[in-house]
Scaffold this active site. Structure first.
Site, mmCIF file in Angstrom:
data_model
loop_
_atom_site.group_PDB
_atom_site.id
_atom_site.type_symbol
_atom_site.label_atom_id
_atom_site.label_comp_id
_atom_site.label_asym_id
_atom_site.label_seq_id
_atom_site.Cartn_x
_atom_site.Cartn_y
_atom_site.Cartn_z
ATOM 1 N N TYR A 1 0.816 -1.220 0.000
ATOM 2 C CA TYR A 1 0.000 0.000 0.000
ATOM 3 C C TYR A 1 0.850 1.272 0.000
ATOM 4 O O TYR A 1 2.067 1.197 0.078
ATOM 5 C CB TYR A 1 -1.071 -0.026 1.086
ATOM 6 C CG TYR A 1 -0.724 -0.084 2.551
ATOM 7 C CD1 TYR A 1 0.504 0.241 3.066
ATOM 8 C CD2 TYR A 1 -1.729 -0.477 3.444
ATOM 9 C CE1 TYR A 1 0.739 0.200 4.433
ATOM 10 C CE2 TYR A 1 -1.492 -0.529 4.819
ATOM 11 C CZ TYR A 1 -0.250 -0.183 5.298
ATOM 12 O OH TYR A 1 -0.024 -0.225 6.637
ATOM 13 N N GLU A 2 0.174 2.381 -0.159
ATOM 14 C CA GLU A 2 0.840 3.690 -0.270
ATOM 15 C C GLU A 2 1.826 3.716 -1.448
ATOM 16 O O GLU A 2 2.895 4.324 -1.375
ATOM 17 C CB GLU A 2 1.557 4.002 1.048
ATOM 18 C CG GLU A 2 1.787 5.465 1.285
ATOM 19 C CD GLU A 2 0.486 6.243 1.339
ATOM 20 O OE1 GLU A 2 0.372 7.173 0.552
ATOM 21 O OE2 GLU A 2 -0.401 5.910 2.136
ATOM 22 N N GLY A 3 1.430 3.057 -2.539
ATOM 23 C CA GLY A 3 2.297 2.930 -3.708
ATOM 24 C C GLY A 3 3.128 1.665 -3.574
ATOM 25 O O GLY A 3 4.043 1.607 -2.752
ATOM 26 N N GLN B 1 7.400 2.783 -6.207
ATOM 27 C CA GLN B 1 8.398 3.644 -5.562
ATOM 28 C C GLN B 1 9.679 3.683 -6.398
ATOM 29 O O GLN B 1 10.306 4.730 -6.545
ATOM 30 C CB GLN B 1 8.744 3.116 -4.156
ATOM 31 C CG GLN B 1 7.553 2.939 -3.225
ATOM 32 C CD GLN B 1 6.828 4.231 -2.921
ATOM 33 O OE1 GLN B 1 7.452 5.284 -2.843
ATOM 34 N NE2 GLN B 1 5.518 4.161 -2.767
#
Lengths: 600, 600
Positions: free
Chosen positions: B440-442, B447
């Protein structure tokens, strides 16, 4: 929902194009293994695995096993019926001797079939998998009477088998075990003790369960030299060999655990249970080790199984899910987004998975063949070399194979993004199930110690020397083929690192045994890379030959060559880093005072 | 049962001995950060985390969240009370501005406290963690009225916040999102759409939940340029700013998932729910990205949190469990077996874990400091450099930190052997919880693309050039200290690989953007290794200085030096292999036809 298709074409490529198994048909150990027969069995096994075992994988995980107050255990819905079909189709009889109802097919075929079953449903495949271990122990050490009584039932699958080693205070260090075996007047023994982590120790899918239990007789010496193996059936066979009186043993509880929920992990309590010695008194550990090679190959194969099924579902998602655009410009401009497969980082994950999975499959099947040759090879030289390779590489395959299973399952879950974390999509189950294989049947660190401490020095290093020579020879040959020269060069380099690491061990382990201990895991990883690299060289050569001859499926052969090159590019360079890391030796890690490891 | 002790001494070593945070006390951004105050807050936070959050970790995992037919969600027993204590102690107010009830302490302290909470109970710590993201979005883009209405409640923790980005058909590719925002007559919008994977989207621990929702206004351009951000509270604030009328949004279901069971992962259905635009129309994605840096650092910190708690429990087991004998002869001959800690392969796992975990902690806290300096540094040059480092290294920390969290949790589970696979021992929960942070969060691959595609080329490569120069300078200095020369040499070599990889990218990415894509992950891994290596060099230097001066706890400082050397020996050599692998380029992986990835 995840799906599974058995990779029969890949298995056949290895058996037919790489191993040329057909050339052995009719020879000792391969009497019934004619190519059409082998192909037909693989097709049928693949169909059985995907149609009967696979659909129960996710529901079995969700439901798990249930222990009742009377100590009985219920397996997930559908397992008993699927197992019944497994027995009826005779899948358990493939490699067993004809004298006990088996088909006497070679083990190289057996491991391939076991891969399919394990991919489709790892938890369910454990019931027959453990039975196979019991069969091997009996074949190796059982009396004629024991064989006659138990083998036909176990081979047919009517009864299942278990292995009882671990106790609460001892796992790896079996010398500590305390279970007792007191002789009865009738030649049997009364077994008392608690065993834990007993896979499939209690269930309701077979009419009897035959436990192979390690215990100590009253005058046994301490440590590993005082362990004997006993056969302890749940129901004592009556005069007709059918399940009779209930034995005094019970499943005390089942564990809540990370995965393989469909396989009950039991605490087994033996309370003066009736058992019979298998083989000689105090030689139980040696007898157990006979089962080990087969069991460790089987567990490495479980790693392969989870890698394969996870790969399939990762690849399928990458060709179905649309997200983002190709870096080089939209591939499907008429769609709102391109398929995941356009992204190089997704391809990297898939190619890594593919190169590791197929390399591992080739290695496992090749070792399967070596186990056959170790029994049946026509020349003593060939037999001995096959046995050397089996001894040397079994710990490697167990550890590297299960590391790959977990790693590939994790990376394929990553391809699914957030959807991979959700239970209903099935990807996270592969990770949870794959995880146990790195631990049981000797934790992977123990495999590394077995390799470095026992297998390398065996016969003055004969096995690893033969291995080096084999790699050198095939590298030299491959360098003459242009399409293989990259891979051959990369493998030569990795083999050089392996030789250097071996030299380092020879020089530094005698000075300080901790140097062997600190280097062992990384040494094993290098050996695994080189062994899989050799398999890729062989697969690459076979694919190139097919393409040159205009034979076989060109797309399949092209993909093989690309995966071979990716293994050379993407995996083999790790050998150098591993060799550098192991060369640091044990000094730093041993210098840390034990209490400094604790957070205070 | 696993336990947790906050590594306050390690945090303080980084802040006091390495970062010399005390020297900044009283300066802009560090007004209240005097060393005694910082130390007291760390001690209190550690105590709170281990006493209040940690005991709920395992039971919360077992119980999970429950959604009821009316769409309400009940969190695990004890969570609401622990969260109430969190609010009462003011933990949510640490770094928030004083104008809205915050304590205006620096972020470098905030990240350290968040680590403890997340180690102790990752699922429970998500509720305030997500609120923090909402606070930052409002601070950056909210109107004065919105700030006055929402910030005091969110900062106090009376209300919680969520982020609503993902929809069933779009995660990474937010340009595809479909949720609609129709203007109402009163200046608000009617939000309609389905959002999935909304962490803490519904629960019963706070009196209101404030959703930050991405949606499209009627005339919005397609793609990412037509996305706006809205604030959509569960209960509309009444004239007194208290929860009033229920908004038309509901949790449609919660996901069954691999881990973080104590944090409900919700499908959120918005059915003409009333919302207000935050910031400018069609600039929602940019606003969301403001929250991203903080959120990504926080997720990297979650990786650190799980690595730390897993390490502690792995080490504790290795000093408690007896199995086998030391290779160099029995260490405790009076006992039946030696402790696990005598085995070099177990020490290797623990030292790897330690070197990665402490290196990561130093990196995260240092980046925390850079985020403060990017806002408050006295010179523009220092401010700009701090901002550059934050931009460059946030994606690295998010991905490498979460990879380390999962990897260390897995290896520490391995130390426990079979007992690590059993739920009640808690080790397998760390693995399952840590896994989500890679996604999650990319997702971590995203990244890597952010790093290579956006952060490297930023300002003509200024950030990475500054980074090289910083490493070169500190390596040169360290070479003059004898106890650091090994580490300095290894770091110099790894930095050389990083430079070579950067050159490779500069030469090959312009020719074919897929070369950037295929190299990105490995490039990020090298950068992560060098960044952590630099932190170890600093920690080694600080420890050597303390030892030379006879200051501090000598055993602690000796352990630091040993871990620094182990990082040099055991981790940095990977940089060379990674550089070799990425240099293979995209050709092989892109050549594979898409359909060849499928098993047929």
């Amino acid at each position: 929902m995840a799906s599974y298709t058995a990779p029969v074409r890949d298995t056949r490529f290895i058996m037919e194009n790489v191993l040329k198994l057909g050339d052995r048909a009719g020879k000792p150990g391969f009497e019934s293994a004619d190519p059409d027969m082998v192909a037909a069995i693989l097709e049928e096994a693949g169909k059985f695995a995907s149609e009967i075992f696979a659909p129960l994988n996710a529901p079995g995980d969700a439901q798990g096993c249930t222990r009742h107050d009377d100590g009985s255990v219920t397996v997930p819905d559908g397992y008993a019926d699927a197992y019944r079909q497994y027995c009826e189709a005779g899948w358990g009889t493939l490699t067993a001797p004809e004298a006990y109802g088996g088909q006497a097919l070679p083990h190289v075929l057996g491991v391939a079939v076991e891969e399919y079953l394990s991919s489709a449903n790892m938890a369910l495949a454990m019931y027959p998998g453990l039975t196979d271990g019991a069969v091997r122990a009996l074949l190796a050490r059982g009396s004629d009477e024991q064989k006659a009584l138990y083998l036909p039932k176990l081979i047919a699958g009517e009864w299942t088998g278990t292995m009882n080693l671990t106790e609460p205070h001892c796992g790896t260090d079996l010398g500590l075990l305390r279970s007792r075996a007191e002789p009865n007047d009738d030649g049997s023994f009364a077994i008392t003790g608690t065993k834990i982590f007993i896979s499939c120790g209690e269930h309701d899918i077979a009419s009897n369960i035959v436990h192979f239990v390690l215990a100590r007789t009253p005058d046994a010496p301490p440590g590993t030299k005082g362990i004997s193996m006993f056969i302890v059936p749940k129901f004592l066979p009556d005069e007709n060999g059918e399940p009779g009186e209930r034995n005094s043993l019970q499943c005390g509880s089942i564990e809540e655990k990370m995965g393989i929920h469909g396989s009950g992990t039991c605490v087994m309590n033996y309370d003066g249970a009736k058992g019979w010695l298998i083989g000689e008194e105090n030689k139980g550990l040696a007898a157990m080790f006979i089962m080990m090679n087969a069991a460790r190959l089987w567990v490495g194969m479980q790693g392969l199984g989870q890698a394969e099924v996870a790969y399939q579902n990762g690849a399928a998602y990458a060709l179905d899910r649309r997200q983002g655009r190709a870096l080089s410009g939209a591939k499907d401009p008429e769609e709102a987004a391109d398929l995941l497969i356009v992204h190089p980082d997704v391809r990297r994950l898939l190619m890594d998975a593919r190169a590791k999975t197929e390399g591992l499959r080739a290695l496992i099947i090749w070792i399967g063949l070596q186990t056959d040759l170790a029994l049946h090879a026509e020349s003593e030289e060939e037999r001995q070399q096959a046995d050397d390779f089996v001894q040397l590489l079994i710990p490697v395959v167990k550890a590297i194979g299960t590391d790959i299973g977990y790693d590939v399952a994790t990376q394929m879950q990553q391809v699914w993004g957030g959807h991979g974390y959700i239970a209903e999509n099935g990807m996270e189950q592969f990770v949870r199930d794959a995880r146990i294989a790195m631990i049981y049947e000797g934790a992977n660190g123990v495999q590394a110690m077995d390799l470095v401490g026992r297998k390398l020095p065996m016969h003055g290093g004969r096995a690893v020397q033969s291995f080096f020579a084999m790699v050198d020879k095939e590298v030299a040959q491959a360098k003459e083929t242009k399409s293989l020269s990259d891979l051959a060069g990369a493998l030569e380099k990795a083999n050089g690192e392996l030789k250097a690491a071996s030299m380092w061990l020879m020089e530094n382990a005698p000075k300080n045994p901790n140097n062997a201990g600190s280097a062992a895991y990384m040494y094993m990883q290098i050996l695994g890379l080189v062994a899989m690299g050799l398999m890729w060289l062989r697969m690459g050569a076979a694919a190139a030959k097919s393409l040159d001859g205009g034979e076989g499926d060109a797309a399949f052969m092209q993909a093989k060559l690309l995966c071979a090159r990716h293994f050379a590019n993407g995996q083999l360079p790790d050998a150098g880093a591993l060799r550098r890391k192991l060369s640091a030796g044990a000094e730093t890690i041993m210098k840390m005072p034990a209490e400094s490891f604790l957070r205070t």
